[in-house]
Design a protein around this motif. Sequence first.
Motif, short mmCIF file in Angstrom:
data_model
loop_
_atom_site.label_atom_id
_atom_site.label_comp_id
_atom_site.label_asym_id
_atom_site.label_seq_id
_atom_site.Cartn_x
_atom_site.Cartn_y
_atom_site.Cartn_z
N VAL A 245 6.62 -2.98 -0.39
CA VAL A 245 6.91 -1.92 -1.50
C VAL A 245 5.61 -1.61 -2.30
O VAL A 245 4.81 -0.36 -2.42
CB VAL A 245 7.69 -2.14 -2.48
CG1 VAL A 245 7.66 -1.25 -3.82
CG2 VAL A 245 9.15 -2.21 -2.03
N LEU A 246 4.57 -2.90 -2.32
CA LEU A 246 3.33 -2.50 -3.16
C LEU A 246 2.43 -2.07 -2.23
O LEU A 246 1.61 -1.12 -2.71
CB LEU A 246 2.89 -4.10 -3.65
CG LEU A 246 1.52 -4.20 -4.24
CD1 LEU A 246 1.36 -3.14 -5.52
CD2 LEU A 246 1.21 -5.60 -4.39
N ALA A 247 2.36 -2.30 -0.72
CA ALA A 247 1.56 -1.73 0.06
C ALA A 247 1.55 -0.22 0.25
O ALA A 247 0.74 0.41 0.10
CB ALA A 247 1.85 -2.43 1.44
N LYS A 248 3.04 0.15 -0.03
CA LYS A 248 3.11 1.71 0.34
C LYS A 248 2.38 2.39 -1.14
O LYS A 248 2.01 3.44 -1.14
CB LYS A 248 4.47 1.92 0.04
CG LYS A 248 5.28 1.68 1.61
CD LYS A 248 6.64 2.08 1.28
CE LYS A 248 7.25 1.47 2.82
NZ LYS A 248 8.70 1.79 3.03
N LEU A 249 2.73 1.84 -2.28
CA LEU A 249 2.26 2.28 -3.60
C LEU A 249 0.67 2.43 -3.71
O LEU A 249 -0.10 3.38 -3.88
CB LEU A 249 2.67 1.60 -4.80
CG LEU A 249 3.96 1.45 -5.09
CD1 LEU A 249 4.51 0.66 -6.15
CD2 LEU A 249 4.36 3.06 -5.65
N GLN A 250 -0.07 1.34 -3.11
CA GLN A 250 -1.62 1.28 -2.86
C GLN A 250 -2.15 2.35 -2.11
O GLN A 250 -2.74 2.96 -2.07
CB GLN A 250 -1.89 -0.02 -2.57
CG GLN A 250 -1.84 -1.13 -3.49
CD GLN A 250 -2.02 -2.68 -3.00
OE1 GLN A 250 -2.27 -2.83 -1.68
NE2 GLN A 250 -2.36 -3.61 -3.87
N ALA A 251 -1.22 2.58 -0.63
CA ALA A 251 -1.80 3.52 0.17
C ALA A 251 -1.64 4.96 -0.47
O ALA A 251 -2.44 5.64 -0.08
CB ALA A 251 -0.87 3.62 1.51
N PHE A 261 -9.43 3.76 2.69
CA PHE A 261 -9.30 2.60 2.94
C PHE A 261 -8.22 2.27 3.48
O PHE A 261 -8.09 1.24 4.43
CB PHE A 261 -9.78 1.62 1.65
CG PHE A 261 -9.43 0.02 1.87
CD1 PHE A 261 -10.37 -0.55 2.39
CD2 PHE A 261 -8.38 -0.25 1.08
CE1 PHE A 261 -10.45 -1.98 2.49
CE2 PHE A 261 -8.24 -1.62 1.33
CZ PHE A 261 -8.99 -2.46 2.05
N LEU A 262 -7.20 2.78 2.81
CA LEU A 262 -5.84 2.37 3.35
C LEU A 262 -4.60 3.65 3.13
O LEU A 262 -4.86 4.30 2.10
CB LEU A 262 -5.22 1.16 2.45
CG LEU A 262 -3.59 0.84 2.84
CD1 LEU A 262 -3.64 0.02 4.17
CD2 LEU A 262 -2.88 -0.05 1.79
N THR A 263 -4.04 4.01 4.34
CA THR A 263 -3.10 5.07 4.30
C THR A 263 -1.78 4.90 4.71
O THR A 263 -1.50 3.67 5.32
CB THR A 263 -3.70 6.40 5.25
OG1 THR A 263 -3.50 5.84 6.62
CG2 THR A 263 -5.23 6.59 5.03
N GLN A 264 -0.82 5.67 4.19
CA GLN A 264 0.59 5.50 4.68
C GLN A 264 0.72 5.28 6.08
O GLN A 264 1.71 4.63 6.61
CB GLN A 264 1.41 6.34 3.77
CG GLN A 264 1.49 6.43 2.44
CD GLN A 264 2.36 7.22 1.79
OE1 GLN A 264 3.62 7.39 1.73
NE2 GLN A 264 1.83 8.46 1.26
N ASP A 265 -0.08 6.14 6.73
CA ASP A 265 0.02 6.28 8.47
C ASP A 265 -0.51 5.07 8.84
O ASP A 265 -0.03 4.58 10.21
CB ASP A 265 -0.66 7.42 8.89
CG ASP A 265 -0.13 7.63 10.31
OD1 ASP A 265 0.92 8.00 10.38
OD2 ASP A 265 -1.03 7.95 11.28
N GLN A 266 -1.55 4.22 8.42
CA GLN A 266 -2.17 3.12 8.89
C GLN A 266 -0.94 1.94 8.56
O GLN A 266 -1.04 0.92 9.50
CB GLN A 266 -3.35 2.69 8.10
CG GLN A 266 -4.61 3.57 8.75
CD GLN A 266 -5.64 3.42 7.56
OE1 GLN A 266 -5.71 2.63 6.57
NE2 GLN A 266 -6.89 4.15 8.02
#
Length: 317
Positions: A245-251, A261-266
């Motif tokens: 969940v946190l990763a998606k928010l960051q992306a 640096f970070l995308t939802q597709d990555q």
Amino acid sequence: MGARKIATVLGGGGFVGRYVVQNLARAGYEVRVASRRPDLTARLRTLGRVGQIAPFYASVLDDASVACAVQGADVVINLVAVLSSVKQQTLQAVNVEGAGRVARIAAETDVPVFVQMSALGASETALSAYGRSRAAGEKVVRQCRPDAVIIRPSVIFGPEDHFFNMFAGLARYLPCLPVYGAHSRLQPVYVGDVAQAVFVAAQSSAFAGKELLLGGPQEMTMLDIARFVLRVTQRHKPVFIVPSVLAKLQAMVLERLPGHFLTQDQLRMLATDNVVPAGKSGFEALNIVPQSVAAIVPSYLARFRVGEAQKDISFSV
């Protein structure tokens, strides 16, 4: 004296391309390094004799420039791709239509050998748009060049990579090392081995029409990689497995910033293992023994160790 051999490498100034160009030059090819920024590829001339390596302007979005670069070539190698869409350089335009354009023009100009770089995660059913674009690119290449050699590597590492170097940079400056997709399995493969595979596959008709899956000798999870980097750089810091969940928010935030640096597709890419199925190693077919992460990576991450002054990586192959 034998007839001269000409090779065109689209994307030859990139990470993998530099090594491919060097292999071709060593074998006696006259190499056209085709890219949108030929001014940045001029330094590759030092990898061959005077006049052997020539920068060319070519964009995979444009028929005329591609035709100019491939005309009269004995081998055409397309390494051009994007990880995400930026302005006109979209996944569809570059990874699909661009790949098809190069293959079509190589067929129209009777280029004997065509090699297309793809990715191990290429699939019409891939979770990521990148993986689907790579599969679509392969399909359109096959329509134009059924004899194309398609190279599918796992994540590629080497002195100039943006993978292990990125982890090491984060480990230097952050209080803990964040890990995304912690338990996804990868098979990191050395850039020199990938370049050698491209070269060998281009030299024999036995590989025409084949797909060659390339992975290194060791499977590693993202968590394994993070711990390896910390050990090599002598950084005693905790690893933080970023919750999904946190990763998606960051992306959602980071993909809107320069650098992507970070995308939802990555994140979607990291949700799927990226390893070569048993018995399907392209290296075995090519009679190449791939080098391990442990044998290569510590030498170029040494600059990130505690007490080491940061140095820029100069180009060397």
